[in-house]
Scaffold this active site. Structure first.
Site, PDB file in Angstrom:
ATOM      1  N   GLY B 244       0.823  -1.205   0.000  1.00  0.00           N
ATOM      2  CA  GLY B 244       0.000   0.000   0.000  1.00  0.00           C
ATOM      3  C   GLY B 244       0.852   1.248   0.000  1.00  0.00           C
ATOM      4  O   GLY B 244       0.659   2.135  -0.813  1.00  0.00           O
ATOM      5  N   THR B 473       3.331  -6.176   6.107  1.00  0.00           N
ATOM      6  CA  THR B 473       4.259  -5.706   7.121  1.00  0.00           C
ATOM      7  C   THR B 473       4.554  -6.744   8.197  1.00  0.00           C
ATOM      8  O   THR B 473       5.614  -6.705   8.805  1.00  0.00           O
ATOM      9  CB  THR B 473       3.650  -4.476   7.800  1.00  0.00           C
ATOM     10  OG1 THR B 473       2.249  -4.721   7.964  1.00  0.00           O
ATOM     11  CG2 THR B 473       3.819  -3.238   6.952  1.00  0.00           C
ATOM     12  N   GLY B 514       1.224   1.567  13.039  1.00  0.00           N
ATOM     13  CA  GLY B 514       0.429   0.343  13.145  1.00  0.00           C
ATOM     14  C   GLY B 514       0.920  -0.617  14.212  1.00  0.00           C
ATOM     15  O   GLY B 514       0.139  -1.076  15.057  1.00  0.00           O
ATOM     16  N   ARG B 618      11.265  -1.032  21.471  1.00  0.00           N
ATOM     17  CA  ARG B 618      11.392  -2.495  21.488  1.00  0.00           C
ATOM     18  C   ARG B 618      11.083  -3.061  20.108  1.00  0.00           C
ATOM     19  O   ARG B 618      10.099  -2.693  19.481  1.00  0.00           O
ATOM     20  CB  ARG B 618      10.418  -3.069  22.513  1.00  0.00           C
ATOM     21  CG  ARG B 618      10.320  -4.569  22.491  1.00  0.00           C
ATOM     22  CD  ARG B 618       9.457  -5.074  23.619  1.00  0.00           C
ATOM     23  NE  ARG B 618      10.210  -5.118  24.861  1.00  0.00           N
ATOM     24  CZ  ARG B 618       9.656  -5.002  26.071  1.00  0.00           C
ATOM     25  NH1 ARG B 618       8.359  -4.781  26.196  1.00  0.00           N
ATOM     26  NH2 ARG B 618      10.409  -5.075  27.152  1.00  0.00           N
ATOM     27  N   GLY B 694       8.718   0.962  10.301  1.00  0.00           N
ATOM     28  CA  GLY B 694       8.495   0.738   8.866  1.00  0.00           C
ATOM     29  C   GLY B 694       8.841   1.922   7.991  1.00  0.00           C
ATOM     30  O   GLY B 694       9.127   1.760   6.814  1.00  0.00           O
ATOM     31  N   GLU B 695       8.777   3.124   8.540  1.00  0.00           N
ATOM     32  CA  GLU B 695       9.095   4.299   7.725  1.00  0.00           C
ATOM     33  C   GLU B 695      10.479   4.847   8.046  1.00  0.00           C
ATOM     34  O   GLU B 695      11.124   5.441   7.180  1.00  0.00           O
ATOM     35  CB  GLU B 695       8.016   5.365   7.927  1.00  0.00           C
ATOM     36  CG  GLU B 695       6.659   4.820   7.515  1.00  0.00           C
ATOM     37  CD  GLU B 695       5.560   5.850   7.491  1.00  0.00           C
ATOM     38  OE1 GLU B 695       4.621   5.661   6.708  1.00  0.00           O
ATOM     39  OE2 GLU B 695       5.608   6.837   8.249  1.00  0.00           O
TER      40      GLU B 695
END
Ligand code: FAD
Ligand code: SF4
Lengths: 316, 734
Positions: B244, B473, B514, B618, B694-695
């Site tokens: 996405g 993810t 998320g 973490r 993730g980013e």
């Protein structure tokens, strides 16, 4: 995609009669280019003649020491052939620089020669394009032209021919054998197969209606060092910005054909006389009369620099 | 559960399941083709028809007339929906442009019709017969031309377009060492593998949409708003998403047109947006022009830092917030940032992976490299001298955790940074000029309310339900790990169900929020379930332990499933946050290292090695976290070297609108990639003590490449992507 009828033929004669009885027919080989274009209705044949059953899938020696490559030999098989690798390394390397493994497994020798341009405006049917829709204009001129031709183009079209294989064929002086619907056959030197765009960019080759490519012949090997250098931003799976196919002899003489810069594989035999004098001299001749856009003017120095690297590499 | 004081020790800290490298639990479904992506529920809905989208052929203007007669009489045609016959449509809260255009056209390839037929091929063929006459209008398509007319966009709450601290102009003017440079980033496409796709089925006035969407609750609301339905009548199902990157945060045309097509056809309809339409029809990351000014003393301390960014969008669209990180990343007493927005008639600009920071770091981290060179400092040392442990605009707000310098130093050692020759253009390996580059990584950690329901059956199986999504993810896996840890069961005893609007509302997938938020929501629900279990079994919950499928207190031990022996136990809760994010700045940090070669003749750039060091709270699952980071590094290579939506500034569209024209890295472009995660827990972020990852992996990568290109060649390219034509004329003779 428009609906179409389909038949598979098993002899050139059957192919000929199929083509005669269907005014809007096309041959289909690997289909890797034609089907994509049909889905977008850039090509709209009403009848497909599948030539995969013609048995043109062999590579055979010719009486004068060359090789005859069947029109349906797959790019993968051609690149891997021991004779090709030994005597025509340029061809093998050019093939392997193109597309992807999956595509090369399907793509054929004839289909590769006849693949159509990758001009993005050609692919967008909302846009005017003289090649797709003669007389509608050329959206690329004045638009995004980084990939387009720098030489031999016209006011009607500035597209390039995207084939890697054809560059090698051009440097190797291949000839194309064809059969026409009336049963006549002929040999077309590769130099004469592809046309410059002129006022009729939709007419891309000198093949006549319904003319079938049956094989491509390579003359006797010429020796020398064979180098194919494809330049691109992405390391693989991208069309060439510029590619240089060269055969260089020990004395510095040789041949060079360039891809990514014109509507056909670009070779100027007179320029080759300059090869012993280095890339600058060759490029000056080769690119004489070039008229790049602002966005693709870099291709001129890229040709020269790439050729320089190739000549250096050839010296070993 | 309200999270308003820093986390103390909790069951997650046992780390029996959490923190362990765990392969994704949905992997077998994907590798065997059984994962039900939006277009691929072969068993439902029954006998669907197929929709094919017609996109506008102009960028701006009106539909003068539409002739559907030929298309209507094509074989297999069931219905054609256009704005004229679709009935009144609203516009979603998260949409800028309408999803079905007409008579006004807002951008190229805006949908103007969906053609519904018995088969996909028939729909596609008939779509070509839809004849539209347009009255084109003049539009603005050129950001650099629109720069001077760009306006200050409205702020939203704390999120203001301009910030100032101290006297930036004065301090900059009097700095002994200065940099004033302008950088550009192009429009970029999400270009995910799975196109936007939906299947719609109506039952009376109730709509079910199987779709591919990152934010179920937002999109359910926007479907209802667009179609004029009560929200309860809309059910969204999106358990698997083939990528996405922000392109599926919102309701898009595939879903609306599937719903309208299904209503018109009176039977279920499936629509997959055709690839050549995706680039102009949907959203993209807007191009930016960024001016950065940095002033420093000879001691290498920044005294003034200013960052202005211009981007464009359709009316009502938002700016690309490319100055965000500059408000937080480096010290300096005098500061300014400003966002300006030009009105453009290109397709809608919107979020793409790490909106703001991704393009912002592409510019800022080149500027830092340039500045370090001017100061004669190693770029790592320069960043270390300007580290700050507090929000530099609001010094009373400390960072919850900030290990930027540690990331840089550890990375430098691991990567062999000391082998870099600081003088550019000096390292050669055959035909290759070799360079190394470094950049900081930075991305904020966002806290969002997130809910979940957990159910326990008598066999001891724990089922988690939340409308959280897994866009490739690893959400399934980390949620299962969370529930397993909390309930003391092995991973195999957890079933995770995601992406369904009938489940509790989660944070969804976006903004790297998320993982931390959705697992915290599951944590909250599990705390409730533990209480329910304890009560059911008659345990005093204070001293109870959940381990190995048993519930134990003192010397009494009972199988967990026994709590459900006379019926399933269920608990639902959500995590909600207090003001820890106000009192503490929560961000994630890292360092990117790159070594690459530049062909001395052709200026082709080929990456040789990459390393990312991340400090991001973490790490819930090192396997999926690593996948996120190396995927992001790959995307950063694309941003640095090839990705650009090429704008035709005359007709106003992205010309390279397919995957042959819009190049993203292929395997041959990606070399050895290494990742290191620092051992960190952040008690301010959540009970999970995790943050986003993730980013972070994307932010800074492209600049590290740009800096490496400079180190290799001595050529500073400030316009992305760094393609060979931008180097060639300045390359040394081969
Ligand atoms: C994603 C992608 C990437 C690619 N990258 C590259 C690349 O990097 N370099 C490169 O060189 N190519 C590349 N290609 C193009 C590829 O090489 C061609 O699609 C392929 O060679 C065409 O061969 P085919 O047999 O599939 O032709 P088809 O698609 O079957 O036919 C192509 C044309 O040839 C005609 N034709 C076929 N056989 C005959 C015959 N015997 N006689 C007369 N006419 C005939 C057909 O009528 C049609 O017009 C790429 C293609 C794709 C899809
Ligand atoms: S360059 Fe040729 S192929 Fe491209 S738009 Fe112009 S006419 Fe068409």
């Amino acid at each position: 995609m428009k609906s179409f009828t389909y038949e598979k033929v098993s002899s050139p004669a059957a192919a000929a009669s199929a083509v005669v009885s269907n005014s809007n027919a096309k041959f289909i080989a690997g289909g890797t280019n034609l089907l994509d274009l049909m889905k977008l209705e850039i090509e709209t044949p009403s009848h497909l003649i599948d030539v995969n059953g013609l048995g043109f899938d062999k590579i055979e020696p010719t009486s004068d020491g060359g090789l005859r490559i069947g029109a349906l030999v797959r790019n993968t098989a051609l690149a891997a052939d021991a004779r090709i690798r030994r005597d025509y390394g340029l061809l093998s390397r050019a093939l392997l620089a193109g597309a992807s493994g999956q595509l090369r497994n399907k793509a054929t020798t004839a289909g590769n020669l006849l693949q159509r341009t990758r001009c993005p405006y050609f692919y967008d049917t909302n846009q005017p394009c003289n090649k797709r829709n003669p007389g509608s204009g050329c959206a690329a001129i004045g638009g995004v032209t980084r990939q387009h031709a720098v030489i031999g183009a016209s006011d009607a079209c500035i597209a390039t021919h995207p084939s890697d294989m054809a560059i090698a064929m051009r440097a190797l002086d291949a000839t194309v054998q064809t059969a026409r619907p009336d049963g006549s056959i002929r040999d077309i030197p590769i130099a004469d197969l592809h046309r410059l765009p002129g006022d009729t960019p939709h007419i891309e080759t000198t093949l006549t209606s319904g003319e079938l490519i049956t094989s491509v012949t390579l003359p006797k090997p010429v020796g020398g060092t064979h180098i194919y250098r494809k330049v691109r931003d992405r390391a693989s799976y991208a069309f060439a910005l510029v590619s240089v196919g060269a055969i260089v002899q020990r004395d510095g003489t040789g041949r060079v054909a360039v891809g990514g810069i014109a509507h056909k594989p670009w070779r100027v035999e007179a320029a080759e006389a300059e090869m012993p004098h280095g890339a600058k001299a060759v490029a000056a001749h080769l690119l004489e009369g070039a008229s790049p856009t602002k966005e693709n003017a870099f291709k001129l120095s890229l040709v020269e620099r790439t050729l320089g690297a190739v000549l250096t590499e050839a010296k070993g | 559960m309200k999270f308003d004081t820093p986390a103390t020790t909790n069951p997650i800290d046992q780390l029996k399941v959490i923190g362990h490298a765990t392969s994704r639990i949905d992997g077998p479904l994907k590798t065997t083709g059984r994962a039900t992506y939006a277009y691929e529920w072969h068993d439902r809905p029954a006998s669907p028809a197929y929709g094919y989208i017609v996109g506008a052929a102009i960028a701006k203007g009106r539909i003068a007339s539409m002739d559907l007669s030929r298309a209507r009489s094509a074989p297999g045609i069931i219905a054609i929906v256009t704005a004229e016959n679709a009935g009144k449509l609203g516009k979603g809260n998260y949409n800028t442009a309408k999803l079905l255009g007409g008579p006004d056209i807002d951008h190229y390839h805006q949908a103007v019709a969906v053609v519904v037929a018995e088969t996909f091929e028939q729909a596609r063929a008939a779509a070509q017969l839809v004849k539209v006459d347009y009255a084109a209008a003049k539009g603005s398509f050129d950001l650099s031309a629109g720069r001077d007319g760009a306006a200050k966009p409205p702020g939203r709450g704390d999120d203001q377009p301009d910030t100032t601290v101290g006297d930036f102009p004065g301090a900059f003017a009097s700095s002994p060492v200065q940099l004033d440079a302008t950088y550009t980033t192009p429009d970029q496409a999400h270009a995910m593998m799975e196109p936007h796709a939906s299947m719609a089925a109506w039952e009376g006035d109730k709509l079910t949409l199987w779709t591919s969407n990152q934010m179920i609750a937002w999109t359910t609301g926007d479907v209802a708003k667009t179609l004029g339905l009560p929200k309860e009548n809309v059910r969204l199902i999106s358990p698997f998403i083939g990528g996405g990157f922000g392109g599926k945060l919102f309701l898009r045309a595939d879903a609306v047109l599937a719903a309208l097509g299904a209503r018109a056809a009176n039977r279920p309809v499936k629509v997959a947006m055709q690839r050549p339409l995706m680039f102009n029809n949907t959203t993209h990351r807007p191009a930016t022009i960024q001016r950065i000014r940095i002033g420093a003393g000879r001691d290498g301390k920044i005294t003034a830092i200013g960052h202005e960014s211009w981007s464009g969008n359709l009316p009502e669209g938002r700016p690309e917030t490319a100055v965000q990180q500059t408000r937080l990343l480096y010290a300096g007493e005098n500061r300014m940032t400003a966002l300006r927005l030009a009105m453009l008639d290109l397709p809608e600009g919107n979020a793409m992976r790490a909106p703001g920071e991704a393009p912002g770091m592409m510019a800022l981290e080149i500027a830092m490299d340039e500045m370090a060179e001017r100061l004669g400092l190693d770029p790592i040392e320069f960043r270390a001298r300007n580290d700050t442990q507090v929000d530099p605009e609001h010094p009373n707000r400390p960072f919850s955790q900030r290990q930027l310098v540690e990331c840089m130093r550890i990375g430098a050692e691991r990567f062999g940074w000391n082998k870099r020759n600081a003088e550019p253009g000096k390292q050669r390996d055959g035909r290759w000029l070799i360079g190394m580059g470094v950049a900081a990584a930075f991305r904020n950690n966002l806290l969002m309310k997130s809910g979940a329901r957990v159910r326990l059956d008598r066999g001891g199986t724990v089922t988690v339900e939340t409308d959280m999504t897994d866009i490739g993810t690893g959400s399934y896996t980390i949620i299962a790990q969370t529930a397993a840890e909390m309930m003391g069961v092995p991973l195999e005893k957890v079933v995770v169900r995601l992406g369904d609007s009938s489940f509790p509302v989660s944070a969804g997938s976006g903004g790297q929020f998320g993982a931390n938020n959705s697992t915290s929501g599951v944590y909250a629900a599990c705390v409730k379930l533990r209480e329910a279990v304890a009560q059911k079994l008659g345990f005093n919950s204070a001293e109870i332990a959940f381990t190995d499928g048993q519930v134990t207190a003192g010397n009494r031990s009972v199988p967990l499933g026994q709590a459900a022996s006379d019926g399933e136990l269920a608990a639902e809760d959500s995590i909600e946050y207090g003001d820890l994010a106000k009192t503490h700045q929560q961000s994630t940090f890292g360092a990117h290292f790159v070594e690459l070669g530049v062909d001395v003749a052709t200026a082709e750039i080929r990456v040789r090695r990459m390393l990312a060091v991340c400090a991001a709270g973490r790490i819930l699952n090192p396997t999926t976290a690593r996948s996120q980071v190396i995927g992001a590094m790959t995307m950063g290579v694309g941003a640095a070297l090839m990705e650009e939506l090429a704008v035709d500034k005359r007709s106003g569209f992205f010309v390279n609108h397919d995957l042959a024209g819009y190049e993203v890295p292929v395997h041959a472009d990606i070399p050895h990639q290494d990742t290191i995660f620092l051992d960190e827990t952040d008690p301010m972020s959540s009970p999970m003590k995790a943050k986003g990852i993730g980013e972070l992996g994307l932010c800074g990568v492209a600049a590290a490449l740009a800096n490496a290109v400079y180190n290799a060649t001595g050529i500073r390219v400030r316009e992305y992507p760094i393609t060979l034509d931008k180097l060639l004329h300045r390359m040394p003779d081969a």
